[in-house]
Design a protein around this motif. Structure first.
Motif, mmCIF file in Angstrom:
data_model
loop_
_atom_site.group_PDB
_atom_site.id
_atom_site.type_symbol
_atom_site.label_atom_id
_atom_site.label_comp_id
_atom_site.label_asym_id
_atom_site.label_seq_id
_atom_site.Cartn_x
_atom_site.Cartn_y
_atom_site.Cartn_z
ATOM 1 N N PRO A 171 0.820 -1.207 0.000
ATOM 2 C CA PRO A 171 0.000 0.000 0.000
ATOM 3 C C PRO A 171 0.852 1.252 0.000
ATOM 4 C CG PRO A 171 -0.035 -1.053 2.151
ATOM 5 C CD PRO A 171 0.638 -2.003 1.224
ATOM 6 N N ALA A 172 0.398 2.260 -0.766
ATOM 7 C CA ALA A 172 1.201 3.470 -0.948
ATOM 8 C C ALA A 172 1.033 4.415 0.228
ATOM 9 C CB ALA A 172 0.802 4.170 -2.238
ATOM 10 N N ILE A 173 2.047 4.429 1.114
ATOM 11 C CA ILE A 173 2.036 5.407 2.203
ATOM 12 C C ILE A 173 2.422 6.757 1.639
ATOM 13 C CG2 ILE A 173 3.074 6.041 4.415
ATOM 14 C CD1 ILE A 173 3.522 3.063 4.908
ATOM 15 N N ARG A 174 3.366 6.709 0.675
ATOM 16 C CA ARG A 174 3.755 7.929 -0.013
ATOM 17 C C ARG A 174 3.162 7.936 -1.413
ATOM 18 N NH1 ARG A 174 10.053 7.608 0.725
ATOM 19 N NH2 ARG A 174 9.549 5.392 0.738
ATOM 20 N N LEU A 175 3.448 9.000 -2.155
ATOM 21 C CA LEU A 175 2.852 9.170 -3.473
ATOM 22 C C LEU A 175 3.301 8.093 -4.442
ATOM 23 C CD1 LEU A 175 0.965 11.142 -4.897
ATOM 24 C CD2 LEU A 175 2.972 12.428 -5.658
ATOM 25 N N LEU A 176 4.538 7.599 -4.275
ATOM 26 C CA LEU A 176 5.101 6.624 -5.207
ATOM 27 C C LEU A 176 5.481 5.355 -4.462
ATOM 28 C CD1 LEU A 176 6.166 6.056 -8.091
ATOM 29 C CD2 LEU A 176 8.334 7.083 -7.386
ATOM 30 N N ASN A 177 5.128 4.207 -5.025
ATOM 31 C CA ASN A 177 5.452 2.924 -4.410
ATOM 32 C C ASN A 177 6.858 2.477 -4.806
ATOM 33 O OD1 ASN A 177 3.872 1.651 -2.557
ATOM 34 N ND2 ASN A 177 2.417 0.848 -4.040
ATOM 35 N N PHE A 178 7.848 2.794 -3.991
ATOM 36 C CA PHE A 178 9.213 2.425 -4.306
ATOM 37 C C PHE A 178 9.425 0.923 -4.179
ATOM 38 C CE2 PHE A 178 9.491 6.890 -3.220
ATOM 39 C CZ PHE A 178 10.317 7.381 -4.230
ATOM 40 N N GLN A 200 12.849 13.928 -8.478
ATOM 41 C CA GLN A 200 13.473 13.473 -7.239
ATOM 42 C C GLN A 200 14.893 14.018 -7.108
ATOM 43 O OE1 GLN A 200 11.990 12.071 -4.841
ATOM 44 N NE2 GLN A 200 13.531 11.090 -3.541
ATOM 45 N N GLU A 201 15.638 14.057 -8.208
ATOM 46 C CA GLU A 201 16.998 14.588 -8.183
ATOM 47 C C GLU A 201 16.998 16.062 -7.781
ATOM 48 O OE1 GLU A 201 19.291 11.816 -11.542
ATOM 49 O OE2 GLU A 201 18.262 13.682 -12.135
ATOM 50 N N LEU A 209 18.249 19.438 -0.277
ATOM 51 C CA LEU A 209 18.303 18.950 1.099
ATOM 52 C C LEU A 209 19.718 19.036 1.672
ATOM 53 C CD1 LEU A 209 16.063 15.761 0.727
ATOM 54 C CD2 LEU A 209 15.369 18.027 1.553
ATOM 55 N N ASP A 210 19.779 19.090 2.977
ATOM 56 C CA ASP A 210 21.061 19.085 3.688
ATOM 57 C C ASP A 210 21.630 17.665 3.649
ATOM 58 O OD1 ASP A 210 23.202 19.188 5.398
ATOM 59 O OD2 ASP A 210 22.052 19.860 7.157
ATOM 60 N N PRO A 211 22.836 17.475 3.059
ATOM 61 C CA PRO A 211 23.413 16.122 2.942
ATOM 62 C C PRO A 211 23.618 15.417 4.281
ATOM 63 C CG PRO A 211 24.581 17.686 1.539
ATOM 64 C CD PRO A 211 23.669 18.494 2.410
ATOM 65 N N ASN A 212 23.629 16.163 5.361
ATOM 66 C CA ASN A 212 23.832 15.549 6.671
ATOM 67 C C ASN A 212 22.527 15.194 7.388
ATOM 68 O OD1 ASN A 212 26.706 15.815 6.554
ATOM 69 N ND2 ASN A 212 26.458 18.018 6.986
ATOM 70 N N SER A 213 21.382 15.481 6.741
ATOM 71 C CA SER A 213 20.094 15.255 7.392
ATOM 72 C C SER A 213 19.574 13.843 7.144
ATOM 73 C CB SER A 213 19.062 16.261 6.882
ATOM 74 O OG SER A 213 18.798 16.030 5.506
ATOM 75 N N VAL A 214 18.678 13.400 8.046
ATOM 76 C CA VAL A 214 18.025 12.092 7.892
ATOM 77 C C VAL A 214 17.143 12.091 6.637
ATOM 78 C CG1 VAL A 214 16.388 10.478 8.933
ATOM 79 C CG2 VAL A 214 18.056 11.664 10.381
ATOM 80 N N THR A 227 17.106 9.419 3.476
ATOM 81 C CA THR A 227 15.888 8.692 3.088
ATOM 82 C C THR A 227 15.555 8.926 1.624
ATOM 83 O OG1 THR A 227 15.012 8.898 5.336
ATOM 84 C CG2 THR A 227 13.432 8.402 3.583
ATOM 85 N N GLU A 228 15.566 10.193 1.224
ATOM 86 C CA GLU A 228 15.214 10.522 -0.157
ATOM 87 C C GLU A 228 16.268 10.032 -1.133
ATOM 88 O OE1 GLU A 228 12.383 11.565 -1.011
ATOM 89 O OE2 GLU A 228 11.588 12.087 0.969
ATOM 90 N N MET A 229 17.533 10.024 -0.689
ATOM 91 C CA MET A 229 18.607 9.511 -1.545
ATOM 92 C C MET A 229 18.456 8.015 -1.769
ATOM 93 S SD MET A 229 21.043 10.737 -3.263
ATOM 94 C CE MET A 229 22.170 9.893 -4.398
ATOM 95 N N THR A 230 18.024 7.297 -0.743
ATOM 96 C CA THR A 230 17.770 5.859 -0.884
ATOM 97 C C THR A 230 16.681 5.610 -1.930
ATOM 98 O OG1 THR A 230 18.391 5.459 1.425
ATOM 99 C CG2 THR A 230 17.056 3.770 0.337
ATOM 100 N N ASP A 231 15.640 6.429 -1.866
ATOM 101 C CA ASP A 231 14.561 6.297 -2.860
ATOM 102 C C ASP A 231 15.072 6.610 -4.264
ATOM 103 O OD1 ASP A 231 12.783 5.629 -0.888
ATOM 104 O OD2 ASP A 231 11.958 7.653 -0.662
ATOM 105 N N LEU A 232 15.929 7.601 -4.367
ATOM 106 C CA LEU A 232 16.470 7.956 -5.674
ATOM 107 C C LEU A 232 17.318 6.821 -6.238
ATOM 108 C CD1 LEU A 232 16.869 10.019 -7.919
ATOM 109 C CD2 LEU A 232 18.703 11.063 -6.577
ATOM 110 N N GLU A 233 18.058 6.157 -5.374
ATOM 111 C CA GLU A 233 18.870 5.019 -5.817
ATOM 112 C C GLU A 233 17.984 3.878 -6.319
ATOM 113 O OE1 GLU A 233 21.160 4.267 -2.346
ATOM 114 O OE2 GLU A 233 22.643 5.844 -2.769
#
Length: 571
Positions: free
Chosen positions: A499-506, A530-531, A537-542, A546-552
């Motif tokens: 189920p899609a918690i977010r807009l896109l089902n990764f 996404q890029e 975003l701040d590269p040191n932030s959580v 998270t978003e970088m993982t989705d981008l990968e």
């Protein structure tokens, strides 16, 4: 007999009477003459009216000859009418949906017409009421002189209509009617009511007969979980226990605005009649929303104001040819191609109504069919303008009409004639057509379901060999489904495991779900968005991690898709 059938036979009798008056004979002369009835059918009778003409003649035959005074044409001599009805039914076995470009254009034109009316409505209604109360006001000097002479008083000439109206309203009168008269006031109000009827139809799925039955206080605006909702309260044309059934429909802001503007017109007419809607304690349906403008009395022997009978106006589109010409676009080849995709078995190009270059033959029935087909989450609509026009309705109808919805019982209930049933029944068709459209496209696709499709490809062709009818049957039987997504679509039947918690089902992309259809161009657009988001975003932030993982995951899916496509091209 349905109320709508009685109303249509009444309209048919009126048109026969108009024909008789046009050729200077009596109504009786037409009804007893095969020759004149044939002439009426060939010259003035709209195709949809043919069956009601037959019903009208049949019912008149049941009347006693002595009471009626004459005998209408017998059934044996009406073979030409039965043949015409048969031909019309064969051609119109199903009301065609409007092609998306034409549909969007008509919706845009209707909204434009509605907004134009809203700008002049206050002035037109005020002047109309003043002229209706004063039989001399607004008339030409010659008409005023005749009136005062008839009253036996000295002429006291007042202002003619051109002196009462602003330049903006006069320009509309001259452009549409080519003359300025008090009859034109009634005509422009009737046309406005027709426009508002169609807006309500277009954004609710109601039949024109159901719109005509709407009462004065039929719309409810309410807030539910932070969302504004618009609910129409009315009646269907089906009878139960001698009474029509109560019903509700979902609409959007445009439908709400149309009803609000219709109430302004009704206020002016009821005020002139000396009637306050819902104040007499006789029931809300005694006060139609689309009260006839004939009560102003400009038509020469028009309706008399009465507190005992309030009649709605005639919502017949064929009576407004100028309006049809303004809102109906011309048919192009791409429109016919779209119709051929929807129904390849119908010979669209052989039917005169669908000739390229001809104005689209609009009927009010088409709004219901088009809305049911396109207001789905299937992805059938690719035209962005139409997606925006139907976006709110798509969401609300999914919430209120979907099978299993907790709200469906309140709206649809056991009413088999409700638009919600047609919306449900059309879901499979819309999903199937969208699926076939995507499958036939030249878009580079990959995913679990795409791999399944490719296993069914003939070794000597790139075309998928399964039959269109077999595919549509699978959709109707619920063996396959299709829902549009940001990256393509999903063919899963039943509840999704992700189920899609977010807009896109990764998760679907990461695991290459067996139900996934992914479009490379759509995936590229998502990756680009996404890029751009990650860059901010701040590269040191959580959040960044998270978003970088989705981008990968998106990058990996794209790479996997490219390899699948390359492998297929090398086979």
């Amino acid at each position: 007999m349905k109320l709508s059938t009685l109303a249509n036979m009444h309209v048919t009798a009126q048109l026969v009477a108009e024909f008789a008056d046009k050729i200077n004979v009596s109504l009786r002369d037409v009804l007893v003459s095969v020759k004149l009835l044939r002439k009426f059918v060939n010259s003035m009778c709209p195709s949809w009216m043919l069956q009601f003409l037959g019903s009208l003649l049949k019912n008149i035959r049941y009347c006693r000859t002595g009471w009626l005074g004459f005998v209408v044409v017998n059934a044996k001599d009406m073979a030409f009418l039965r043949l015409a009805v048969k031909k019309w039914r064969e051609i119109n076995s199903q009301h065609p949906p409007m092609p998306t470009k034409i549909y969007s254009s008509i919706l845009t034109s209707l909204i434009r017409e509605m907004e134009l009316w809203s700008k002049i409505s206050e002035e037109v209604l005020r002047v109309t009421a003043e002229c209706a109360k004063n039989p001399a006001l607004g008339r030409s000097p010659s008409r005023q002189y005749i009136f005062f002479k008839k009253m036996g008083v000295s002429p006291d000439l007042g202002v003619d209509l051109e002196g009462l109206l602003s330049d903006r309203v006069l320009e509309i009168f001259n452009r549409r009617f080519h003359f300025v008269s008090v009859k034109g006031l009634s005509a422009i109000i009737s046309e406005a009511q027709m426009i508002l009827r169609m807006v309500i139809q277009a954004f609710s799925g109601m039949r024109i007969s159901e719109v005509n039955l709407l009462h004065y206080n039929c719309i409810e605006k309410r807030e539910f979980r932070g969302r504004i909702q618009y609910i129409i309260d009315g009646r269907t044309t089906k009878f139960s226990g001698g009474e029509s059934k109560k019903a509700k429909w979902v609409t959007n802001e445009s439908g709400y605005r149309a009803i609000t503007l219709a109430k302004q017109i009704a206020d002016a007419i009821y005020s002139f009649m000396g009637v306050i809607p819902d104040s007499l304690g006789r029931g809300r349906y005694d006060f139609p929303l689309f009260i006839s403008s004939g009560y102003f009395g400009f038509g020469g022997g028009g309706r008399a104001p009465s507190k005992d009978a309030n009649s709605p106006g005639l919502g017949e589109l064929y009576r407004f040819p100028d309006l049809l010409e303004r809102i109906s676009p011309k048919i192009e080849n791409e429109d016919i191609l779209e119709l051929e995709e929807i129904d390849p078995h119908r010979a669209w190009r052989s039917e005169e109504d669908f000739s390229i270059g001809k104005m689209w033959h609009l009927t009010t029935h088409q709004f219901r069919r088009s809305l049911a087909l396109y207001a789905q989450r299937s992805g059938l609509v690719s035209l962005q303008s139409l997606k925006k026009q139907l976006q709110h309705l798509t969401e609300e109808m999914s919430r209120y009409y979907a099978r299993g919805s907790v709200f469906a019982r309140d709206f649809v209930g056991n009413n088999s004639d409700h638009f919600g049933i047609e919306w449900q029944d059309t879901q499979a068709e819309s999903a199937g057509l969208s699926y076939l459209k995507l499958r036939k496209s030249n878009e580079p696709l990959f995913g679990g379901h795409v791999a399944w499709m490719r296993r069914r490809i003939s070794p000597n062709t790139t075309e998928i060999v399964d039959d269109r009818e077999q595919t549509m049957t699978m959709f109707r039987l619920g063996q396959i489904s299709y829902t549009e997504s940001l990256v393509g679509g999903c063919t899963r039947v039943g509840e999704c495991f992700q189920p899609a918690i977010r807009l896109l089902n990764f998760g679907c992309l990461k695991d290459d779900c067996k139900d996934l259809i992914c479009s490379i161009p759509k995936l590229e657009r998502v990756i680009s968005a996404q890029e751009n988001f990650v860059k901010k975003l701040d590269p040191n932030s959580v959040e960044y991690r998270t978003e970088m993982t989705d981008l990968e995951v998106l990058w990996a899916a794209r790479e996997r898709g490219r390899k699948q496509l390359e492998g297929n091209s090398n086979e």
